[in-house]
Write a protein that holds these residues in place. Structure first.
Motif, short mmCIF file in Angstrom:
data_model
loop_
_atom_site.label_atom_id
_atom_site.label_comp_id
_atom_site.label_asym_id
_atom_site.label_seq_id
_atom_site.Cartn_x
_atom_site.Cartn_y
_atom_site.Cartn_z
N GLY A 157 -5.19 58.59 57.63
CA GLY A 157 -4.85 57.95 56.53
C GLY A 157 -4.25 56.54 56.72
O GLY A 157 -4.28 55.99 57.61
N SER A 199 -3.60 52.82 59.89
CA SER A 199 -4.07 54.10 60.62
C SER A 199 -3.01 55.03 60.77
O SER A 199 -2.45 55.09 61.88
CB SER A 199 -4.72 53.50 61.71
OG SER A 199 -5.50 54.48 62.44
N TYR A 249 -2.50 56.96 51.29
CA TYR A 249 -4.04 56.96 51.23
C TYR A 249 -4.53 58.29 52.14
O TYR A 249 -3.99 58.21 53.25
CB TYR A 249 -4.36 55.71 51.32
CG TYR A 249 -3.85 54.46 50.79
CD1 TYR A 249 -4.87 54.28 49.54
CD2 TYR A 249 -2.94 53.91 50.74
CE1 TYR A 249 -4.44 53.03 48.70
CE2 TYR A 249 -2.32 52.85 49.87
CZ TYR A 249 -3.37 52.58 48.84
OH TYR A 249 -2.88 51.29 48.10
N GLY A 285 -9.80 55.56 49.66
CA GLY A 285 -9.55 56.86 48.83
C GLY A 285 -8.39 56.57 47.82
O GLY A 285 -7.82 55.73 47.43
N GLU A 312 -7.36 57.98 53.59
CA GLU A 312 -8.27 57.29 54.66
C GLU A 312 -7.66 56.32 55.07
O GLU A 312 -6.66 55.83 54.64
CB GLU A 312 -9.66 57.11 53.88
CG GLU A 312 -10.26 58.14 52.94
CD GLU A 312 -11.41 57.54 52.46
OE1 GLU A 312 -11.96 56.40 52.38
OE2 GLU A 312 -11.94 58.37 51.52
N TRP A 359 -2.79 65.89 53.12
CA TRP A 359 -4.05 65.54 54.05
C TRP A 359 -3.49 65.76 55.46
O TRP A 359 -1.98 65.81 55.84
CB TRP A 359 -4.31 63.95 54.15
CG TRP A 359 -4.36 63.49 52.64
CD1 TRP A 359 -5.65 64.01 52.02
CD2 TRP A 359 -3.87 62.66 51.88
NE1 TRP A 359 -5.42 63.35 50.88
CE2 TRP A 359 -4.44 62.46 50.70
CE3 TRP A 359 -2.76 61.77 52.12
CZ2 TRP A 359 -3.99 61.69 49.72
CZ3 TRP A 359 -2.27 60.99 51.18
CH2 TRP A 359 -2.85 60.94 50.05
#
Length: 127
Positions: free
Chosen positions: A81, A115, A55, A62, A57, A77
């Motif tokens: 995320g 996270s 993900y 997201g 985020e 990214w």
């Protein structure tokens, strides 16, 4: 004779405030832990069984990159995320650097991180 209880009252008020503040902090921590557990459960519902989902985020926010094949997948990214390994039990995802070297492997499905630091991850191989 009249007792002076001013000092003891102040002590009682200070102690009550300290206990109340500590209790509030414990409730806040429990609430945060509950929210993380709930977001992981929600992510498990959005990431199909036998898939690894990355993900963009934190907290599984997201649109994810969902991978089920045992192929290396590019992660675009570079900030915080999240990810969820919802593959068959024990299947371990490999997190790879820009030179395609495995730098970290998760503990095996079912596993997740609400996270995750994507700054060093360029590739994920879900098996």
């Amino acid at each position: 004779m009249t007792e002076n209880r001013g000092g003891s009252r102040r002590t009682w008020v200070s102690s009550t405030v300290a206990v109340t503040t500590g209790f509030s902090a414990i409730l806040a921590m429990a609430s945060t832990a509950d929210a993380a557990t709930q977001s992981a459960a929600t992510a498990a519902n959005t990431c199909p069984y036998t898939y690894f989902c990355a993900y963009p985020e934190p907290n599984f926010g997201g649109t994810p990159i969902a991978v089920t094949d045992c192929i290396e997948k590019y992660i675009p990214w570079t900030s915080l995320g999240s990810w969820i390994n919802h593959q068959t039990p024990g299947t371990r995802a490999q997190f790879r650097s820009s030179d395609h070297v495995t730098r970290w492997t998760d503990d095996g499905a079912y596993d997740s991180d609400a996270s995750a630091d994507w700054s060093w991850v360029y590739w994920v191989k879900p098996c």
